[in-house]
Design a protein around this motif. Structure first.
Motif, PDB file in Angstrom:
ATOM      1  N   LYS A  79     -49.103 -10.479 -10.758  1.00 14.57           N
ATOM      2  CA  LYS A  79     -47.685 -10.692 -10.898  1.00 14.57           C
ATOM      3  C   LYS A  79     -47.144 -10.215  -9.372  1.00 14.57           C
ATOM      4  O   LYS A  79     -47.670  -9.336  -8.891  1.00 14.57           O
ATOM      5  CB  LYS A  79     -46.898  -9.731 -11.766  1.00 14.57           C
ATOM      6  CG  LYS A  79     -46.910 -10.352 -13.322  1.00 14.57           C
ATOM      7  CD  LYS A  79     -46.015  -9.678 -14.198  1.00 14.57           C
ATOM      8  CE  LYS A  79     -46.395 -10.010 -15.779  1.00 14.57           C
ATOM      9  NZ  LYS A  79     -45.577  -9.384 -16.639  1.00 14.57           N
ATOM     10  N   PHE A  82     -42.656  -5.574  -8.445  1.00 12.24           N
ATOM     11  CA  PHE A  82     -41.187  -5.277  -8.780  1.00 12.24           C
ATOM     12  C   PHE A  82     -40.690  -3.987  -8.276  1.00 12.24           C
ATOM     13  O   PHE A  82     -41.277  -3.064  -8.061  1.00 12.24           O
ATOM     14  CB  PHE A  82     -41.425  -4.950 -10.479  1.00 12.24           C
ATOM     15  CG  PHE A  82     -41.827  -6.005 -10.905  1.00 12.24           C
ATOM     16  CD1 PHE A  82     -40.829  -6.961 -11.829  1.00 12.24           C
ATOM     17  CD2 PHE A  82     -42.953  -6.440 -11.619  1.00 12.24           C
ATOM     18  CE1 PHE A  82     -41.208  -8.270 -12.469  1.00 12.24           C
ATOM     19  CE2 PHE A  82     -43.483  -7.498 -12.312  1.00 12.24           C
ATOM     20  CZ  PHE A  82     -42.731  -8.420 -12.740  1.00 12.24           C
ATOM     21  N   HIS A  96     -36.018  -6.287  -9.736  1.00 10.79           N
ATOM     22  CA  HIS A  96     -36.203  -7.737  -9.187  1.00 10.79           C
ATOM     23  C   HIS A  96     -37.581  -7.592  -8.474  1.00 10.79           C
ATOM     24  O   HIS A  96     -38.121  -6.501  -8.138  1.00 10.79           O
ATOM     25  CB  HIS A  96     -35.167  -8.433  -8.126  1.00 10.79           C
ATOM     26  CG  HIS A  96     -35.032  -9.676  -8.273  1.00 10.79           C
ATOM     27  ND1 HIS A  96     -35.937 -10.639  -8.042  1.00 10.79           N
ATOM     28  CD2 HIS A  96     -33.869 -10.673  -8.855  1.00 10.79           C
ATOM     29  CE1 HIS A  96     -35.412 -12.066  -8.333  1.00 10.79           C
ATOM     30  NE2 HIS A  96     -34.299 -11.996  -8.859  1.00 10.79           N
ATOM     31  N   HIS A  97     -37.907  -8.863  -7.891  1.00  9.46           N
ATOM     32  CA  HIS A  97     -39.323  -9.026  -7.169  1.00  9.46           C
ATOM     33  C   HIS A  97     -39.090  -8.272  -5.574  1.00  9.46           C
ATOM     34  O   HIS A  97     -37.787  -8.420  -4.977  1.00  9.46           O
ATOM     35  CB  HIS A  97     -39.772 -10.254  -6.879  1.00  9.46           C
ATOM     36  CG  HIS A  97     -40.351 -10.538  -8.374  1.00  9.46           C
ATOM     37  ND1 HIS A  97     -41.221 -10.189  -9.260  1.00  9.46           N
ATOM     38  CD2 HIS A  97     -39.887 -11.673  -8.932  1.00  9.46           C
ATOM     39  CE1 HIS A  97     -41.491 -10.603 -10.105  1.00  9.46           C
ATOM     40  NE2 HIS A  97     -40.407 -11.646 -10.255  1.00  9.46           N
ATOM     41  N   ILE A 123     -31.459 -16.218 -12.428  1.00 12.86           N
ATOM     42  CA  ILE A 123     -31.790 -14.702 -11.715  1.00 12.86           C
ATOM     43  C   ILE A 123     -32.814 -15.081 -10.831  1.00 12.86           C
ATOM     44  O   ILE A 123     -32.750 -14.337  -9.774  1.00 12.86           O
ATOM     45  CB  ILE A 123     -32.199 -13.660 -12.751  1.00 12.86           C
ATOM     46  CG1 ILE A 123     -32.288 -12.231 -11.961  1.00 12.86           C
ATOM     47  CG2 ILE A 123     -33.407 -14.038 -13.627  1.00 12.86           C
ATOM     48  CD1 ILE A 123     -30.887 -11.793 -11.778  1.00 12.86           C
ATOM     49  N   ASN A 124     -33.901 -16.133 -10.827  1.00 13.35           N
ATOM     50  CA  ASN A 124     -34.453 -16.344  -9.849  1.00 13.35           C
ATOM     51  C   ASN A 124     -34.029 -17.312  -8.543  1.00 13.35           C
ATOM     52  O   ASN A 124     -34.826 -17.615  -7.765  1.00 13.35           O
ATOM     53  CB  ASN A 124     -35.792 -17.172 -10.541  1.00 13.35           C
ATOM     54  CG  ASN A 124     -36.707 -16.331 -11.187  1.00 13.35           C
ATOM     55  OD1 ASN A 124     -37.342 -15.246 -10.533  1.00 13.35           O
ATOM     56  ND2 ASN A 124     -36.797 -16.272 -12.405  1.00 13.35           N
ATOM     57  N   GLU A 127     -35.070 -14.941  -4.638  1.00  8.89           N
ATOM     58  CA  GLU A 127     -36.299 -15.000  -4.843  1.00  8.89           C
ATOM     59  C   GLU A 127     -37.097 -13.625  -5.052  1.00  8.89           C
ATOM     60  O   GLU A 127     -37.958 -13.509  -5.505  1.00  8.89           O
ATOM     61  CB  GLU A 127     -36.820 -15.958  -3.430  1.00  8.89           C
ATOM     62  CG  GLU A 127     -36.629 -17.381  -3.612  1.00  8.89           C
ATOM     63  CD  GLU A 127     -37.470 -17.910  -2.219  1.00  8.89           C
ATOM     64  OE1 GLU A 127     -37.981 -19.127  -2.368  1.00  8.89           O
ATOM     65  OE2 GLU A 127     -37.479 -17.197  -1.037  1.00  8.89           O
ATOM     66  N   GLY A 128     -36.268 -12.638  -4.236  1.00 11.12           N
ATOM     67  CA  GLY A 128     -36.634 -11.312  -4.362  1.00 11.12           C
ATOM     68  C   GLY A 128     -35.884 -10.708  -3.175  1.00 11.12           C
ATOM     69  O   GLY A 128     -35.080 -11.191  -2.352  1.00 11.12           O
TER      70      GLY A 128
ATOM     71  N   SER B 126     -42.456  -8.803 -23.153  1.00 10.64           N
ATOM     72  CA  SER B 126     -41.662  -9.476 -22.096  1.00 10.64           C
ATOM     73  C   SER B 126     -40.376 -10.104 -23.142  1.00 10.64           C
ATOM     74  O   SER B 126     -39.369 -10.255 -22.355  1.00 10.64           O
ATOM     75  CB  SER B 126     -42.377 -10.545 -21.289  1.00 10.64           C
ATOM     76  OG  SER B 126     -41.447 -11.398 -20.554  1.00 10.64           O
ATOM     77  N   LEU B 137     -37.950 -12.896 -15.079  1.00 14.12           N
ATOM     78  CA  LEU B 137     -38.589 -12.309 -13.763  1.00 14.12           C
ATOM     79  C   LEU B 137     -39.916 -11.864 -14.138  1.00 14.12           C
ATOM     80  O   LEU B 137     -40.893 -11.582 -13.298  1.00 14.12           O
ATOM     81  CB  LEU B 137     -38.058 -11.047 -13.240  1.00 14.12           C
ATOM     82  CG  LEU B 137     -36.401 -11.277 -12.812  1.00 14.12           C
ATOM     83  CD1 LEU B 137     -35.803  -9.992 -12.442  1.00 14.12           C
ATOM     84  CD2 LEU B 137     -36.738 -12.037 -11.488  1.00 14.12           C
TER      85      LEU B 137
END
Ligand SMILES: [Zn+2]
Lengths: 136, 355
Positions: A79, A82, A96-97, A123-124, A127-128, B126, B137
């Protein structure tokens, strides 16, 4: 005997009145909204209909970020990293990322949001967060 | 009646739990049946003595909705009042205590069950996260545990080694159970699951079931009574970013309620034993701080969750151990703890007192 199965079912989630305003602002304006509580003054992000501090109904939305500081970081196999990010102007942190760099992010690293070129109201659409340019 | 008197008479009459296995080849119903039969035997009671049943399970983890329907018959709840709690088993026990203290029932059976072998547990969690802002996310309970651990660690690099020491120590004390034993160095070299947390720093998850019988009074049972002198539970904000993750504020509030009920003014000297439900070493520091237990309290004498645990059963199992720890030592107290949700969102405690 063990019987193998899987659950896969399309689902529709309502983002809510305030949550939708948050997502539309991401999509159309590349702006991150927080909700300001009329009672205790807490600015929460993402903006939601209720103040997480005191439960008061929230309808006053204010722009927060896009810059902020990393409070905590984690990395999981397979992943993207975070971060727990405190956006400028917000009293709560956003998960978030974290996009740039590898390994541990030091606390208080300055970051800024990077928006996706194609945004759909999700929310995406962010992008981060990447390290702020010019930050030491 | 004041609050202190209201739960004065609720005793732990008996209980049983399965040995944690990965996997346990039995069905959920068979595992529940096993602990119910043994708990009744332990309490020297029959099915007909049970007035009501409270079960604890989580649909998501069982892969079916209303997961209590899978055990309705085996917990003897057919034609009886049944309450189902979708949280840790200790929250179910607290519900049973309240039912008895309110005078609704005399004897209540509490059953918790969970099988981590049914799916990838952390991936499954999740789907227990907010579906608008967190789940898309890829955030799960382990992500939040990693963020919480990193926040607590801050820039202190030596803390990771202390966590590895604690994890290795708990696992060694557990003697048996599931999961490999690690040396401190092996913990530090084990694969990262959510930095800074490594595999060796996480209590092993498997399949388990636990049953406890609670009753008004308790008579002159062998070895004295174990009374639930105080209970407290609390639910904090779901969004981890809304909370101060450097503490378990919800547990602090839950403990204050339980201590108030039990008449405890100084928790630092109140408990012989504490049985926290901590999956990770960093949670143990959060527990000690929030519960206010002192040096003279023995923590997790059997290794705590590092012997192995299962979703939804941890806190009920802790209640059983807390009971065994004090029973027969009149005046001694133990603290049982359960938690559920991301980074300790839900918290429950029970004060067990030997009389
Ligand atoms: Zn407020």
């Amino acid at each position: 005997m063990i019987l193998e199965g899987s659950i896969r079912l399309p689902f529709s989630y309502a983002a809510g009145v305030v949550g939708s305003r948050f997502l539309v602002a991401l999509r159309d304006e590349q702006v991150i909204l927080g909700g300001r509580c009329s009672d205790c003054g807490t600015v929460s992000c993402p903006a939601r209909s209720m103040c997480p501090e005191c439960g008061t109904h929230v309808d006053d939305l204010v722009e927060v970020g896009p810059g902020g500081t990393v409070e905590a970081w984690t990395e999981m196999p397979g992943k993207p990293a975070f971060g727990l990010i405190r956006l400028d102007g917000a009293d709560t942190a956003l998960i978030h990322h974290l996009l740039s760099g590898e390994g541990k992010w030091q606390p208080n690293t300055r970051v800024t949001a990077r928006f996706a070129p194609e945004r759909v109201g999700d929310i995406n659409d962010i992008e981060g967060f990447e390290e702020e340019r010019g930050a030491s | 009646m004041n609050r202190q008197q209201s739960t004065d008479g609720v005793s732990v009459l008996g209980g049983a739990e399965t040995a944690i296995a990965l996997p346990d080849p039995r069905s959920i119903a068979e595992m529940a049946l096993n602990v119910v039969e043994r708990a009744l035997e332990d309490a020297e009671l029959r099915w007909s003595d049970i007035d009501a049943v409270v079960t604890a399970s989580v649909d998501l983890f069982d892969g079916l909705t209303a997961s209590s329907i899978a055990v309705t018959e085996v917990v003897g709840a057919v034609m009886k009042p049944e309450t189902r709690i979708a949280a840790d088993g200790l929250a179910a026990a607290i519900q049973a205590v309240h039912q008895i203290a309110a005078g609704a029932y005399d004897t209540v059976l509490v059953v918790a069950h969970g099988k981590a072998s049914m799916a990838h547990h952390w991936n499954l969690t999740s789907w227990a996260m907010d579906p608008i802002f967190l789940q898309p996310l890829g955030v799960d309970f382990l992500t939040v545990a990693g963020l919480q651990a990193d926040l607590i660690a801050g820039s202190d690099s030596s803390i990771i080694r202390r966590w590895a020491e604690l994890a290795a120590h708990r696992k060694r004390t557990a003697r048996g159970g599931i999961g490999e034993s690690f040396t401190i160095d092996e913990v530090l070299e084990s694969p990262v699951i959510a930095a800074p947390i490594r595999v060796g720093m996480c209590a092993p998850l498997g399949d388990g079931a636990c049953a406890v019988v609670l009753g008004a009074g308790g008579g002159e049972t062998t070895g004295g009574r174990a009374v639930i002198a105080g209970t407290g539970h609390d639910l904090d904000s779901h969004h981890p970013g809304d909370r101060d993750l450097t503490e378990w504020a919800g547990l602090r509030r839950a403990c204050l309620r339980a201590y108030d009920m039990a008449g405890i003014t100084d928790p630092a000297v109140a408990f012989a034993v504490a049985e926290p439900s901590c999956l990770f070493p960093h949670e143990e520091a959060l527990f000690i701080d929030a519960a206010g237990v002192g040096e003279q309290t023995v923590l997790s004498p059997d290794g705590g969750l590092f012997a192995g645990t299962a979703p939804a059963i941890s806190g009920l199992g802790r209640l059983l151990r807390a009971t065994k720890a004090v029973k027969g030592n009149s005046g001694h107290r133990a603290l049982a703890h359960g938690t559920w949700g991301p980074a300790g969102q839900g918290q429950a405690v029970a004060v067990v007192e030997a009389r």
